[in-house]
Write a protein that holds these residues in place. Structure first.
Motif, PDB file in Angstrom:
ATOM      1  N   TRP A 102      79.984  28.339  -1.386  1.00 54.04           N
ATOM      2  CA  TRP A 102      80.589  27.265  -1.968  1.00 54.04           C
ATOM      3  C   TRP A 102      80.582  25.162  -2.523  1.00 54.04           C
ATOM      4  N   GLY A 103      79.757  25.877  -3.841  1.00 64.07           N
ATOM      5  CA  GLY A 103      79.127  24.999  -4.409  1.00 64.07           C
ATOM      6  C   GLY A 103      80.190  24.867  -5.142  1.00 64.07           C
ATOM      7  N   VAL A 104      80.880  25.663  -5.505  1.00 64.21           N
ATOM      8  CA  VAL A 104      82.232  25.992  -6.325  1.00 64.21           C
ATOM      9  C   VAL A 104      83.282  26.123  -5.484  1.00 64.21           C
ATOM     10  N   TRP A 105      84.091  24.824  -6.107  1.00 66.04           N
ATOM     11  CA  TRP A 105      84.816  24.028  -4.666  1.00 66.04           C
ATOM     12  C   TRP A 105      84.463  23.768  -3.765  1.00 66.04           C
ATOM     13  N   HIS A 106      84.058  23.965  -2.829  1.00 68.95           N
ATOM     14  CA  HIS A 106      83.847  22.374  -2.033  1.00 68.95           C
ATOM     15  C   HIS A 106      82.959  21.272  -2.690  1.00 68.95           C
ATOM     16  N   ALA A 107      82.463  21.618  -3.144  1.00 70.01           N
ATOM     17  CA  ALA A 107      80.955  20.019  -3.975  1.00 70.01           C
ATOM     18  C   ALA A 107      81.725  20.849  -5.660  1.00 70.01           C
ATOM     19  N   VAL A 108      82.864  20.907  -5.609  1.00 70.36           N
ATOM     20  CA  VAL A 108      83.082  20.582  -7.578  1.00 70.36           C
ATOM     21  C   VAL A 108      82.251  20.837  -8.009  1.00 70.36           C
ATOM     22  N   GLU A 109      81.768  21.802  -8.434  1.00 67.98           N
ATOM     23  CA  GLU A 109      80.721  22.773  -9.210  1.00 67.98           C
ATOM     24  C   GLU A 109      81.240  23.041  -9.771  1.00 67.98           C
ATOM     25  N   PRO A 110      80.605  23.204 -11.335  1.00 67.17           N
ATOM     26  CA  PRO A 110      81.101  24.191 -12.361  1.00 67.17           C
ATOM     27  C   PRO A 110      81.205  25.900 -12.313  1.00 67.17           C
ATOM     28  N   PHE A 111      82.140  25.846 -12.750  1.00 66.85           N
ATOM     29  CA  PHE A 111      81.886  27.673 -12.339  1.00 66.85           C
ATOM     30  C   PHE A 111      80.961  28.260 -13.291  1.00 66.85           C
ATOM     31  N   ALA A 112      80.356  27.616 -14.222  1.00 62.76           N
ATOM     32  CA  ALA A 112      78.747  28.355 -14.691  1.00 62.76           C
ATOM     33  C   ALA A 112      77.505  28.212 -13.327  1.00 62.76           C
ATOM     34  N   ASN A 113      77.899  27.702 -12.722  1.00 63.57           N
ATOM     35  CA  ASN A 113      76.653  27.574 -10.850  1.00 63.57           C
ATOM     36  C   ASN A 113      77.018  29.058 -10.651  1.00 63.57           C
ATOM     37  N   TYR A 114      78.509  30.042 -10.471  1.00 61.86           N
ATOM     38  CA  TYR A 114      78.200  31.464 -10.364  1.00 61.86           C
ATOM     39  C   TYR A 114      76.145  32.045 -10.899  1.00 61.86           C
ATOM     40  N   HIS A 115      76.572  31.423 -11.995  1.00 56.74           N
ATOM     41  CA  HIS A 115      75.429  32.485 -12.754  1.00 56.74           C
ATOM     42  C   HIS A 115      73.578  31.750 -12.225  1.00 56.74           C
ATOM     43  N   THR A 116      73.764  31.065 -10.990  1.00 55.66           N
ATOM     44  CA  THR A 116      72.717  30.431 -10.554  1.00 55.66           C
ATOM     45  C   THR A 116      72.557  30.637  -9.246  1.00 55.66           C
ATOM     46  N   HIS A 117      73.330  30.517  -8.672  1.00 55.72           N
ATOM     47  CA  HIS A 117      73.699  30.541  -7.457  1.00 55.72           C
ATOM     48  C   HIS A 117      73.714  31.755  -6.700  1.00 55.72           C
ATOM     49  N   ILE A 118      72.435  32.981  -7.158  1.00 59.08           N
ATOM     50  CA  ILE A 118      72.977  34.351  -6.313  1.00 59.08           C
ATOM     51  C   ILE A 118      71.793  34.747  -5.559  1.00 59.08           C
ATOM     52  N   GLY A 119      72.758  35.629  -4.772  1.00 62.59           N
ATOM     53  CA  GLY A 119      71.945  35.994  -3.595  1.00 62.59           C
ATOM     54  C   GLY A 119      71.105  37.646  -3.402  1.00 62.59           C
ATOM     55  N   ARG A 120      71.295  37.501  -1.881  1.00 62.14           N
ATOM     56  CA  ARG A 120      70.927  39.114  -2.371  1.00 62.14           C
ATOM     57  C   ARG A 120      71.791  39.984  -2.329  1.00 62.14           C
ATOM     58  N   PHE A 121      72.734  39.189  -1.127  1.00 62.48           N
ATOM     59  CA  PHE A 121      74.145  39.620  -1.025  1.00 62.48           C
ATOM     60  C   PHE A 121      75.924  38.134  -0.831  1.00 62.48           C
ATOM     61  N   MET A 122      75.573  38.504  -2.024  1.00 61.45           N
ATOM     62  CA  MET A 122      76.996  37.578  -1.173  1.00 61.45           C
ATOM     63  C   MET A 122      78.386  37.740  -0.468  1.00 61.45           C
ATOM     64  N   SER A 123      78.232  37.308   0.641  1.00 66.30           N
ATOM     65  CA  SER A 123      79.095  37.971   1.534  1.00 66.30           C
ATOM     66  C   SER A 123      80.418  36.583   1.269  1.00 66.30           C
ATOM     67  N   GLU A 124      80.440  35.557   1.328  1.00 65.73           N
ATOM     68  CA  GLU A 124      81.024  34.918   0.747  1.00 65.73           C
ATOM     69  C   GLU A 124      81.422  33.914   0.103  1.00 65.73           C
ATOM     70  N   TYR A 125      82.769  33.585  -0.818  1.00 64.30           N
ATOM     71  CA  TYR A 125      82.709  32.143  -2.181  1.00 64.30           C
ATOM     72  C   TYR A 125      84.168  32.588  -2.769  1.00 64.30           C
ATOM     73  N   GLY A 126      84.910  31.341  -2.881  1.00 72.30           N
ATOM     74  CA  GLY A 126      86.133  31.549  -3.640  1.00 72.30           C
ATOM     75  C   GLY A 126      85.923  30.126  -3.573  1.00 72.30           C
ATOM     76  N   PHE A 127      88.280  30.865  -4.227  1.00 70.25           N
ATOM     77  CA  PHE A 127      88.679  29.756  -4.992  1.00 70.25           C
ATOM     78  C   PHE A 127      90.183  30.067  -4.392  1.00 70.25           C
ATOM     79  N   GLN A 128      90.708  28.614  -4.095  1.00 65.65           N
ATOM     80  CA  GLN A 128      92.022  28.248  -3.934  1.00 65.65           C
ATOM     81  C   GLN A 128      93.289  28.534  -4.938  1.00 65.65           C
ATOM     82  N   SER A 129      94.473  28.796  -4.795  1.00 62.69           N
ATOM     83  CA  SER A 129      95.273  28.745  -5.657  1.00 62.69           C
ATOM     84  C   SER A 129      97.007  28.871  -4.851  1.00 62.69           C
TER      85      SER A 129
END
Length: 850
Positions: A515-542
């Motif tokens: 949840w670094g993108v959204w709650h911590a206002v990290e850039p979208f690019a961080n999705y490429h560096t914060h990758i685990g073996r199974f991504m069971s939650e992440y999200g963005f609002q609209s």
């Protein structure tokens, strides 16, 4: 007559301190009955939520009268059965107490034959206020337990958070996407059952070993017999029959019958094969008359599913294997479809599950702050080939661990495991959502919860946690679930009992909530560096689209910080976070209505970035479940499909991003892009990559093709290109590169790539030509423009979906879309062929400042 069933109906209700009885609907809730009788206004409209917090402070009662068939007197047993009572309830028959309930998630049953009489009988169900019931428990405990999503302040209770004491849907007390409506009511079916002789109470087809060559199964038949009985247990499916002589004693017992099938049809999740299903029927047969005295049927699919966690160089895998085949899990987190779950029709369930299948999903996670879903939910997942990650109903809180609470949980687990275990879709039982990582017992991390307690309190709270999630629940899964795996908490690295247990973003083991993108206002690019073996939650609002917003707000309240917009944004700074990210990535919308559209474009961009990052890292990463699939009320949230079932931009992007063959164009380093093909297919694929450079004002500038060999179930790199080689001195803000993957001359995926951020792209004014496709009978349309058009949004007069939407239209390149109307309650299909009615076609340039 050996058995008898009577559905209880014609209910009425009232507050216990009032005299007037009003019509009630069962299954239902107090809130929906108050609304139906005109006592309260629409709970979802405006700021009405805050005005309705008095309801959960009252006691309520429901009443029904019934007259049974006279034959009930000859039956040995007559039971009252409630499939769901929400939550603290006392049931009386003809003024005499019959049972008490204290768990929304359990089935309640009691023998009432001694309480019945000839003629009319009366049943009364009295619901005690869950607030009044649980406040004394908080006082007795002496300190508050963490429950960060319990909106007690909104409920007029200050910091007295009591949700953790009730075995009741946690989201009823509020969440960061949902309102606080603490309901009461008879929320599932209520009936009277009677029988004499043997009665089947459960049938489980345990799958001991299943392969394509043979299936070794065991039929476990639970029987409640009022007397001794001898005869034959017969189990059948298709044209196969198995029999066994049995001798029953009075009382409850379980009988086993081994089944063997050659060359069974296997159940597969979507993308790997057909979700084949079998109907098994069990009968108790008196041989002399060949008469069936009791029977029960179930539907199941034959498969082997397991969670594979094997040590490797990076840590340990976290992947599902179905029938021996590794599954890259593609899907979303599911929450209840309504704050008042009795309002969710079969059509609404079908719409959600069909949407998931339409979008290429093969898994949904039933999140632990909601409910164990209705049978129809799992039946549809079985039919559509969607695996289910099933949480137990615990989320984001610490819970008490007294003997009564633990006993209640054990019975709750048994009830629900037994109810769901025949469903082939069920892939995993998970203890809870985010509690281990929030408390973080062994490390200086987490959400800051444990710092508020002294050492003795910490150890007691953690011991209670371990009793529930490391003892009671895993034992129930082991005993009743028929071999389905258990995972204690999500996210979790590994159950180690020390610092290594804590889940963190780059652990190389377990599952991750990022949840670094959204709650911590990290850039979208961080999705490429914060990758685990199974991504069971992440999200963005609209936000939802305008038509949906206008269902809860008038035109005068269409402003980012209006009272109603803030009331329908449960995530604190949520609206401002959307704006902050929009300022980072997109052009400025010209007004609030345009902001709604642009928020959806932004959300879609974020989640597309995440999904592609996860998929391109397979097999290191073997699952991506975004937050969230759906909404429980009309609200700004992380959902891809709003409360009314309308697809946001995200839903269309997810459908493209979950294709079994997906093309990805990634910036590999400064001045380079890498093009790869991600394949979830089980066979190699040959194709062509076509790279086309367009002037955004019109015209094809350059084109190159590359041969593609996409290996089965792999990521295949195609080429790496330098910006200067592609641009050849052209203005990067004036061109777009399109990558297309072609198989046998047909484009199966394509991705536009822009050399500058969207907010720096000077979009030309566009006129989109829309032409009905001849012979389509008004269901298909061709769209075309001479210049680049970004994020084309096609809206229809009728409810439904398009074959594509929120796409970029390349200069001079036609795009064909088809419309399918929402099936509705009278259709067996979620989407049916139909005409859209009046079309409206808009794009980004229509919504941004000049």
């Amino acid at each position: 007559m050996n058995n008898y069933q009577y559905m209880l109906s014609d209910w009425s209700f009232k507050a216990c301190d009032e005299e007037t009885w009003l019509p009630a609907h069962v299954p239902g809730t107090v809130h929906t009955d108050l609304l139906a009788n005109g006592i309260i206004s629409d709970p979802f409209y405006g700021t009405n939520e805050e005005k309705l917090q008095w309801i959960d402070k009252k006691d309520w009662e429901y009443r029904a009268s019934f007259e049974l068939d006279p034959a009930w007197e000859t039956l040995a047993h007559v039971d009252i059965v409630f499939d769901g009572l929400d939550t603290y309830a006392d049931v009386s028959i003809n003024g005499v107490h019959a049972l008490s309930a204290d768990n929304m998630f359990r089935r309640w049953r009691a023998d009432i034959k001694p309480l019945l009489h000839k003629g009319m009988n009366t049943i009364v169900v009295r619901f005690r206020s869950p607030i009044a019931e649980d406040l004394p428990k908080l006082e007795k405990l002496g300190y508050a337990l963490p429950a960060s999503n319990d909106q007690s302040e909104l409920g007029g209770m200050g910091e007295q958070r009591v949700s953790i004491f009730a075995r009741k849907a946690p989201y009823h007390y509020g969440w960061d996407w949902g309102p606080r409506f603490v309901t009461s009511g008879i929320w599932r079916e209520a009936r009277i059952e009677g029988w004499s002789g043997p009665a089947m109470t459960d049938l489980f087809i345990r799958q001991d070993q299943v392969t394509a060559e043979a299936a070794k199964l065991t039929a476990l038949v639970s029987i409640d017999s009022t007397e001794g009985w001898e005869g034959v247990l017969r189990v059948s499916t298709d044209e196969l029959v198995w029999e066994k002589k049995i001798s029953l004693q009075p009382g409850v017992q379980e009988v086993e019958l081994e089944l063997f099938m050659q060359n069974p049809r296997l159940w597969w999740c979507r993308g790997l094969g057909e979700p084949s299903l079998y109907h098994f029927r069990a009968e108790l047969v008196e041989p002399a008359q060949n008469r069936t005295v009791a029977e029960r049927s179930v539907r199941t699919g034959l498969r082997q599913i397991k969670l594979v966690r094997e040590k490797d160089e990076a840590g340990a895998s976290f992947r599902f294997e179905l029938n021996g085949v590794p599954v890259f899990a593609k899907g979303a987190n599911h929450i209840p479809n309504d704050s008042f779950v009795t309002e969710v029709t079969h059509e609404r369930y079908r719409h959600e599950i069909a949407t998931a299948a339409e979008c290429g999903m093969n898994m949904l996670r039933v999140w632990g702050g909601g409910i164990y879903e209705a049978d129809i939910f799992y039946e549809l997942c079985d039919e559509y080939g969607l695996l289910v990650w099933q949480d137990f109903m615990f989320a984001c809180s610490m819970y008490p661990g007294d003997e009564a609470f633990l006993s209640n949980i054990a019975l709750e687990a048994e009830d629900n495991i037994k109810r769901l275990r025949n469903h082939p879709c069920l892939a995993l039982w998970c203890g809870n959502n985010e509690i281990d990582s929030a408390w973080a017992h062994y490390v200086k991390a987490g959400w800051g919860w444990k710092e508020k307690y002294d050492s003795d309190q910490r150890e007691r709270i953690w011991a209670d946690y371990e009793a529930i999630f490391h003892d009671v629940l895993p034992k129930a899964v082991e005993r009743f679930a028929g071999g389905i795996d258990y995972w204690p908490s999500s996210p979790l690295r590994e159950l180690t009992g020390d610092a290594n247990q804590h889940a963190h973003q780059l652990s190389g083991e377990g599952d991750i909530h990022y949840w670094g993108v959204w709650h911590a206002v990290e850039p979208f690019a961080n999705y490429h560096t914060h990758i685990g073996r199974f991504m069971s939650e992440y999200g963005f609002q609209s936000f939802p689209e305008l038509d949906s917003v206008l269902k809860y707000a008038p035109e005068t309240e269409l402003a980012l910080e209006s009272d109603i917009m803030l009331a329908h944004q449960k995530n604190g700074r949520g609206n401002q976070l959307i704006k902050e990210y929009m300022d980072m990535y997109l052009p400025t919308p010209k007004d609030f209505k345009s902001f709604l559209y642009m928020s959806q474009v932004l959300q879609a961009q974020a989640i597309q970035t995440a999904i592609e990052a996860h998929r391109v890292h397979k097999p290191y990463c073997m699952g991506t479940l975004y937050w969230q699939m759906n909404d429980c009320w009309p609200v700004a949230s992380w959902a891809g499909m709003d409360y009314y079932g309308r697809w946001k931009a995200l839903q269309y992007v997810v459908r493209r991003s979950f294709r079994d063959l997906m093309l990805t164009v990634q910036e590999s380093k400064d001045g380079e892009i890498a093009v790869s093909v991600v394949s979830d297919l089980r066979h190699d694929t040959q194709g062509v990559l076509r790279l086309s450079l367009y002037d955004i004002h019109g015209g094809l500038l350059a084109e190159k093709t590359y041969s593609v060999h996409a290996f089965a179930d792999s990521v295949s790199h195609v080429c790496t290109l330098h910006f200067e080689d592609l641009l050849e001195g052209r203005d990067p803000a004036g061109v777009v590169l399109n990558a297309g993957l072609e198989l046998n001359g047909e484009t199966v995926d394509s991705k536009p790539y822009y050399f500058v951020p969207a907010k720096d792209l000077a979009l030309p004014k566009a006129k989109i030509a829309v032409r009905e496709v001849p012979g389509s009978q008004g269901t298909a349309f061709e769209l075309k423009s001479d210049v680049l058009v970004r994020q084309v949004w096609i809206s229809a007069e009728h409810e439904g979906i398009f074959s594509d939407n929120f796409f970029d239209l390349l200069p001079g390149v036609p795009m064909m879309v088809e419309f399918r109307q929402r099936g509705g309650s009278t259709s067996s299909e979620a989407f049916v062929s139909g005409v859209p009615g009046k079309l409206q076609v808009r794009s980004m340039v229509d919504f941004i400042m000049d």
